[in-house]
Design a protein around this motif. Structure first.
Motif, short mmCIF file in Angstrom:
data_model
loop_
_atom_site.label_atom_id
_atom_site.label_comp_id
_atom_site.label_asym_id
_atom_site.label_seq_id
_atom_site.Cartn_x
_atom_site.Cartn_y
_atom_site.Cartn_z
N TYR A 1 34.51 36.32 32.95
CA TYR A 1 34.04 37.13 34.08
C TYR A 1 32.61 37.61 33.88
CZ TYR A 1 38.72 36.89 35.86
OH TYR A 1 39.90 36.42 36.35
N TYR B 1 30.13 37.03 36.83
CA TYR B 1 29.51 38.20 37.47
C TYR B 1 28.55 38.87 36.50
CZ TYR B 1 33.64 37.56 40.40
OH TYR B 1 34.62 37.03 41.18
N GLY C 1 40.62 47.63 39.18
CA GLY C 1 41.22 47.02 40.36
C GLY C 1 41.22 47.88 41.60
N ARG C 2 42.41 48.09 42.14
CA ARG C 2 42.50 48.75 43.44
C ARG C 2 42.13 50.23 43.41
NH1 ARG C 2 48.77 50.04 43.49
NH2 ARG C 2 49.28 47.85 43.65
N LEU D 1 36.33 44.50 38.01
CA LEU D 1 36.89 43.67 36.93
C LEU D 1 36.41 44.15 35.57
CD1 LEU D 1 36.67 39.99 38.17
CD2 LEU D 1 38.70 41.22 37.45
N LEU E 1 49.15 40.95 31.38
CA LEU E 1 48.13 41.07 32.43
C LEU E 1 48.75 40.86 33.81
CD1 LEU E 1 45.05 39.20 30.92
CD2 LEU E 1 45.41 41.63 31.11
N ASN F 1 50.74 42.91 38.86
CA ASN F 1 51.80 43.00 39.86
C ASN F 1 52.18 44.45 40.13
OD1 ASN F 1 54.75 43.17 40.69
ND2 ASN F 1 54.32 41.01 41.04
N GLY G 1 47.97 46.41 40.45
CA GLY G 1 46.84 45.82 41.16
C GLY G 1 45.51 45.96 40.44
N TRP G 2 45.45 45.52 39.18
CA TRP G 2 44.20 45.65 38.42
C TRP G 2 43.22 44.52 38.69
CZ3 TRP G 2 44.08 48.23 32.97
CH2 TRP G 2 44.56 49.56 33.10
N GLY G 3 43.66 43.48 39.34
CA GLY G 3 42.70 42.50 39.83
C GLY G 3 42.23 41.41 38.88
N ILE G 4 42.84 41.31 37.67
CA ILE G 4 42.32 40.33 36.72
C ILE G 4 42.41 38.90 37.27
CG2 ILE G 4 42.55 39.38 34.39
CD1 ILE G 4 41.66 42.15 34.20
N PHE G 5 43.54 38.58 37.91
CA PHE G 5 43.70 37.22 38.42
C PHE G 5 43.70 37.17 39.94
CE2 PHE G 5 46.21 37.13 34.35
CZ PHE G 5 45.24 36.46 33.64
N ARG H 1 39.95 40.50 44.52
CA ARG H 1 39.15 41.47 43.76
C ARG H 1 38.18 40.77 42.82
NH1 ARG H 1 44.05 44.17 44.36
NH2 ARG H 1 43.74 46.12 45.47
N GLY H 2 37.92 39.51 43.07
CA GLY H 2 36.97 38.79 42.24
C GLY H 2 37.60 38.07 41.06
N GLY H 3 38.92 38.25 40.89
CA GLY H 3 39.58 37.60 39.76
C GLY H 3 39.76 36.11 39.97
N ASP H 4 40.13 35.41 38.90
CA ASP H 4 40.21 33.96 38.94
C ASP H 4 41.63 33.50 38.62
OD1 ASP H 4 39.93 31.29 38.78
OD2 ASP H 4 38.47 31.29 37.15
N LEU I 1 42.08 31.00 35.79
CA LEU I 1 42.01 31.53 34.42
C LEU I 1 43.42 31.76 33.89
CD1 LEU I 1 40.20 32.59 32.12
CD2 LEU I 1 40.45 34.86 33.12
#
Lengths: 209, 554
Positions: free
Chosen positions: A45, A49, A127-128, A142, B226, B231, B234-238, B242-245, B248
């Motif tokens: 990342y 970014y 995240g959110r 991130l 992760l 789930n 909602g931390w957005g890693i994947f 939220r920009g996650g991949d 990955l």
């Protein structure tokens, strides 16, 4: 006072020490890989970014990380001093040095807690939950997801390592180990050095780069 | 050497690990004896095998006709996910290493126990805890992601993936601790005379497996954590939103899960190396090649994960590299296959049940391996990707090989573990049904996949009907075969004829003690002056009678 440290299934104490050391090194290898997954995610990342990550890195206070680095490195030193006493058979002094190290660990966690509360106030969250107004670039949330995951996992390791140091330290002070057999002291030290070592990677990665 | 070869009259060993120091439930649940822990693992893994098999049967019944047969689509999605999770995490990964490995590794090294007996017991309880946590998720809603938990779907689905992910995470710890224990045991606890060139091949393979377990499992643990965090919070890693991949995730997941295939297959190869020597009464052909190729597979296995991502937007160059690296596994596997086959040459073959499973194993490994080389070829994989061809391929290589070896091991070491024999005739009947049933289940699936039937769908066009019926019919034969095996083994536990210390007249070190073994394994630490697979010239020219004829005491 206590039963012989030699377990029934080993022939002699040298073999047992060898087994215990090897087991610890393998465990540490697997610990390193646990962190490696997070570091790899960070690298990916950061590449995707790079600007947002650089900005976010600047938005957090470097001095927290710096002071914590100093605390941890010092604690590693005091652990080494404790081991040095154990080699000579001075259990009481080992216990003392380990107590000092535990105090450093607590200081580390306290400072980390203060730093976390700063992030909570600023909305620098994963995240959110992210609501840090000064930095709205894509990918910034991130950074904080990974920041909390990496430092959080490291924090868990600090707590575990601290507990190990406390238990082994108390045992050492009670004279459980001798100059001939002090492998558990050594292994506790090894674990603590790993905790320290991982931070040495975390600090530049998150605060400096 | 112990005097176990002295007598041909089988005598039940009165003082053994099953009855001393105590027989109560508590003495088992708190035991630190590697043999009892191994048996507990075996029992638990067998139960999960039955559960996973039941799910498989339900899936096959659903696919008997196009359109809904006995369940709706959502139930089907949950069912195939649970089938995968149970079979992989609860049966195939732990069954041979944690079950047979625990029982046999110290015996084969002439040791009293594994290096860390308490850690060993902890590993068993982590396994049970992981199973309970995962089963909790399955009962309360299940998951519909497939056992691979692919993101972004797994991070948004409302089904209970989080407990299943955490369960798998805990199971990972169990796997790491067991692997760690075996490596340290192999390094530090070998009896006098067992140099590295006399370590039994079973142990070599388990050793290679352990390396993978220690190095790959933490990465999976982190990855699953992760996904769980994502789930739940909602931390957005994947999460691409939220920009996650999400890709990955696939890299991380397969970094473990491809080597994990070798966590399943290497122990199977471990069993086979022992069985082939014992039932052809010959020393292994190319000991070092077989031993080191295990390490080779373990090593190369770490560089093959990308072949799961051929259609995930990987560059053509990466795909080519991963394709070639994947094929290297075939080379190391072929080394083993050729050496096993060469071992048979001019051997005195005893076609007993374990040997029948060896033959099945060889077929599944070669056929599954060849199709593996085929799907490692990028252009072919693009055609077969996510079709039943892949399902059939990995069932052949993973399930075929692992289950064959598991059953071979169960029969070969049954007398060692229980002190009794199973009925040979029924054994062969079971083996034939299992092997034929397996072929009839999955060969139609190769054809289905090649014609384009996608995996994971609960319905299909009518032109796939006939082959699906064939596959379900095969699955029924397979299931019946396994039930037969289960029934006669359970009967033999109590009524099987007494086996004596070494009914196969095997030269493996583990047979140099009583059956069932003493609580402390050996009367005194054994000293070895020969290799673990060395059969004398005349021992295969004039083989001693192998195994007493099974007789059921009424």
């Amino acid at each position: 006072m206590q039963a012989s440290p030699l377990a029934h299934h080993f022939e002699n104490i040298e073999k047992q020490s060898h087994a215990e050391r090897l087991g610890m090194w393998l465990f540490l290898a697997s610990e390193v890989l646990l962190f490696t997954a997070l570091f790899a995610a960070y690298a990916v990342y950061r590449y995707l970014y790079s600007d947002a990550f650089a900005e976010a890195s600047r938005a957090i206070e470097t001095w927290f990380g710096l002071v914590n680095t100093i605390i941890l490195v010092t604690s590693s030193f005091t652990v080494a001093l404790g081991l040095n006493e154990a080699v000579k058979g001075n259990g009481k002094k080992t216990g003392l040095w380990f107590a000092v190290s535990v105090a450093f660990a607590i200081a580390f966690l306290a400072l980390k807690a203060v730093e976390y509360s700063h992030h909570f106030q600023e909305g620098q969250l994963p995240g959110r939950y992210y609501s840090f107004h000064e930095l709205q670039a894509p990918g910034a949330s991130l950074f904080f997801s990974l920041y909390f995951l990496i430092t959080g996992l490291h924090g868990v390791h600090v707590i575990v390592g601290m507990t190990i140091l406390a238990v082994v330290g108390v045992k050492a002070a009670r004279g459980k180990y001798t100059a001939a057999y002090h492998t558990p002291v050594e292994l506790a030290g090894l674990y603590w050095h790993l905790v320290d070592l991982i931070w040495i990677f975390v600090f530049p990665l998150i605060y400096l780069v | 050497m112990s005097p176990s070869h002295a007598s041909d009259v089988p005598v039940y060993n009165p003082r053994n690990y099953l009855n001393s120091p105590a027989t109560g439930l508590k003495s088992w649940l708190l035991t630190q004896d590697h043999k009892r822990i191994g048996v507990m693992f075996l029992v638990a893994a067998s139960v999960f095998f039955a559960v996973g098999g039941l799910f498989a049967m339900l899936i096959r019944i659903e696919l008997l006709t196009p359109g809904p047969t006995i369940m709706d689509a959502m139930t089907y999605n949950r069912l195939f996910t649970l089938h995968g999770v149970v079979m992989i995490f609860l049966f195939m990964i732990p069954a041979i290493p944690s079950g047979f490995g625990n029982f046999l590794v110290p015996l084969m090294l002439g040791a009293k126990d594994v290096a860390f007996p308490k850690l060993n017991l902890l590993s068993f309880y982590l396994y049970m805890l992981g199973a309970v946590v995962a089963l909790y998720g399955m009962i309360h809603g299940g998951a519909d992601t497939g056992w691979t938990f692919y993101t972004p779907y797994s991070t948004t689905t409302v089904t209970k993936v989080v407990p299943i992910l955490l369960g798998a995470f805990i199971l990972g710890f169990s796997s790491i601790l067991t692997g760690l224990n075996f490596i340290v045991t192999t390094h530090t606890m070998r009896a006098p005379g067992i140099g590295w060139n006399r370590v039994p091949l079973f142990v070599w393979s388990i050793y290679a497996t352990s390396i993978i377990q220690i190095l790959a499992t933490p990465v999976l643990g982190m990855t699953l954590l992760l996904v769980a965090v994502e789930n739940a919070f909602g931390w957005g890693i994947f999460d691409p939103a939220r920009g996650g991949d999400p890709v990955l995730f696939q890299h991380f997941f397969w970094f473990y899960s491809h080597p994990a295939v070798y966590i399943m297959v290497l122990p199977a190869m471990a069993v086979i190396s022992e069985v082939v020597c014992a039932f052809s009464r010959k020393n292994i052909f190319g000991y070092k090649a077989v031993a080191y190729s295990s390490l080779g597979i373990a090593f190369v296995g770490f560089f093959t994960w990308g072949h799961h991502l051929f259609v995930s937007g990987q560059s053509a160059f990466d795909a080519g590299v991963f394709g070639v690296l994947s094929m290297f596994v075939g080379i190391f596997t072929a080394i083993k296959v050729f050496n096993w086959t060469a071992t048979l040459y001019q051997g005195s073959i005893a076609f007993k049940t374990p040997f029948a499973y060896f033959v099945g194993f060889l077929f599944f490994l070669v056929f599954g391996g060849m199709t593996g080389v085929a799907v490692a070829t990028v252009s072919l994989d693009v055609h077969w990707h996510d079709t039943y061809f892949v399902v059939a391929h990995f069932h052949f290589i993973m399930v075929g090989a692992t289950v064959m070896a598991f059953l071979a091991a169960l029969h070969y070491w049954f007398p060692k573990i229980t002190g009794r024999m199973y009925p040979e005739g029924w054994g062969l009947v079971g083996a034939v049904m299992v092997i034929l049933g397996f072929n009839f289940t999955f060969i139609p699936q190769f054809l289905l996949g090649n014609e384009g039937m996608p995996r994971r769908y609960f319905s299909y066009p009518e032109r796939f009907w006939a082959l699906n019926v064939a596959s379900t019919a095969g699955a029924s034969v397979l299931a019946m075969g396994l039930v037969i095996v289960l029934v006669y083994l359970l009967i033999s536990l109590k009524w099987g004829p007494i086996a004596g210390p070494n009914p196969w007249h095997s030269r493996g070190y583990e047979w140099d003690t009583a059956s069932p073994p003493l609580p402390e394994n050996f009367e005194e630490t054994p000293v070895y002056t020969r290799g673990p697979h060395e059969y004398d010239e005349d021992s295969y020219a004039n083989p001693p009678p192998v195994a007493p004829e099974p007789k059921h005491a009424s």
